[in-house]
Design a protein around this motif. Structure first.
Motif, mmCIF file in Angstrom:
data_model
loop_
_atom_site.group_PDB
_atom_site.id
_atom_site.type_symbol
_atom_site.label_atom_id
_atom_site.label_comp_id
_atom_site.label_asym_id
_atom_site.label_seq_id
_atom_site.Cartn_x
_atom_site.Cartn_y
_atom_site.Cartn_z
ATOM 1 N N LEU A 2 0.846 -1.192 0.000
ATOM 2 C CA LEU A 2 0.000 0.000 0.000
ATOM 3 C C LEU A 2 0.881 1.242 0.000
ATOM 4 O O LEU A 2 1.642 1.469 0.945
ATOM 5 C CB LEU A 2 -0.902 -0.015 1.234
ATOM 6 N N THR B 299 -0.297 4.629 -1.254
ATOM 7 C CA THR B 299 -0.925 5.926 -1.522
ATOM 8 C C THR B 299 -0.721 6.920 -0.388
ATOM 9 O O THR B 299 -0.802 8.128 -0.598
ATOM 10 C CB THR B 299 -2.444 5.777 -1.734
ATOM 11 N N ALA C 183 2.740 -1.467 4.262
ATOM 12 C CA ALA C 183 2.064 -0.186 4.131
ATOM 13 C C ALA C 183 3.041 0.956 4.375
ATOM 14 O O ALA C 183 3.746 0.987 5.385
ATOM 15 C CB ALA C 183 0.897 -0.102 5.119
ATOM 16 N N ARG D 182 -2.691 3.862 11.877
ATOM 17 C CA ARG D 182 -3.278 2.798 11.048
ATOM 18 C C ARG D 182 -3.701 1.617 11.924
ATOM 19 O O ARG D 182 -4.803 1.062 11.764
ATOM 20 C CB ARG D 182 -2.270 2.359 9.991
ATOM 21 N N ASP E 201 -5.910 3.350 1.071
ATOM 22 C CA ASP E 201 -5.173 2.214 1.642
ATOM 23 C C ASP E 201 -6.030 1.349 2.564
ATOM 24 O O ASP E 201 -5.976 0.117 2.506
ATOM 25 C CB ASP E 201 -3.953 2.720 2.421
#
Length: 329
Positions: free
Chosen positions: A244, A246, A269, A279, A252
């Motif tokens: 991921l 972005t 990520a 996150r 994401d």
């Protein structure tokens, strides 16, 4: 992967051999089962020989192919398998050009003879549906069978080879590695070609059409779907990695949540430790367990002091490799 899965024609050796057999010209599969020293091709490499002299693939990079073709034609004539050995200390082998200092053993199996065509049919079907399996064959009798759920360590390491009994050869047939990247950003532009060199089939997902363009990612599958929908459509499995990139939770997080319900071997990520902590908190609030969240590698990539998109991509690919091969990452 250990088992060569794509010949120059774009088809796997199993597909080619099955096609030639069904067309009536005949086919034999030659497989490298053991190597010593600086052998030119790795265990599992395959050469397909047709009854009318066509070749696909390689077992030695050209060193002994001519001799193997002759043996394959004889195998097609009598239906019996062959075990061949070539090395620098063998005068006959030296004559056919194995001058690299290595030794190789090659199993030759005529389709419709010692090699049952239904075995190839199973292999082709498994390749089409991304199902992992092994082909196990007794080198003395030439009798082989397809097995599923066996030899987990060989499957994890993509390592075909001869077992300790010296009689059993196990050919690993794993689906191709797949890299799914969310975010068609500069890091992705560096990561995708690196991953292709390492044997991955890449897919880039980004609903922002201006980013996911053929000009920026030539020859790569591009998906403009919303990331969670694309991940679900792709059906991530144990041979898939998700990265991921972005840096945008709106893009994401949906993909991440879809992936955490799947069986992909790697999830990475992008973001700082602070970003990753946020996150993790969002995933907790979404109901994911600590074990599920622990699957996420964030900040993504090995800590190699990377600076710039190319080095970050290198760090990501290195971490993916470490996880795939069971090393700490």
């Amino acid at each position: 992967m250990t088992q060569d899965t794509t010949a120059l024609s774009g088809q796997s050796p199993a597909q080619i051999a099955l096609g030639w057999h069904r067309s009536g010209v005949g086919a034999a599969l030659a497989t490298v089962v053991q190597t010593w020293g600086s052998a030119p091709r790795r265990v599992g490499s395959q050469l397909v020989v047709s009854g009318d002299g066509r070749l696909e693939g390689s077992v030695s990079g050209g060193c002994v192919e001519g001799a193997v073709v002759l043996e394959a034609q004889e195998a097609l004539a009598d239906g019996q398998h062959r075990m061949l050995e070539y090395g620098i200390s063998d005068g006959d082998a030296f004559a056919v050009g194995l001058a690299c200092g290595g030794t190789i053993r090659i199993l030759v199996e005529p389709v419709g003879g010692s090699l049952d065509p239904t075995v190839l049919e199973e292999l082709v079907e498994a390749q089409a549906t991304r199902q992992p399996l092994v082909y196990e064959v007794n080198l003395s009798s030439g009798i082989g069978q397809v097995l599923r759920g066996q030899y987990p360590e060989r499957m994890r390491m993509d390592r075909s080879g001869v077992e300790a009994d010296t009689e059993t050869f196990v050919a690993v047939h794993n689906p191709p590695l797949r890299l799914v990247v969310v975010g068609a950003v500069h890091i992705a532009q560096a990561l995708v070609p690196m991953a292709q060199i390492a044997g991955y089939d890449p897919v880039v997902i980004d609903p922002r059409a201006a980013f996911a363009t053929p000009e920026r990612f030539p020859g790569v599958i591009l998906m403009e779907d919303w990331p969670d929908e694309a991940v679900t459509t792709l059906g991530l499995d144990a041979r898939s990695a998700l990265v991921l990139l972005t840096h945008d939770p709106k893009l994401d997080d949906p993909a991440l949540q879809a992936a955490l319900h799947r069986d992909c071997f790697y999830i990475g990520a992008l973001g700082s430790k602070k970003t990753h902590a946020a996150r993790v908190e969002r995933m907790q609030q979404a109901g994911f367990s600590a074990d599920q969240i622990a699957q996420i590698h964030g900040p993504v990539g090995l800590d190699i002091g990377a600076a710039g998109p190319a080095e970050i991509a290198l760090a990501i690919l290195a971490e993916m490799t470490a996880v795939l091969r069971g090393k700490s990452a």
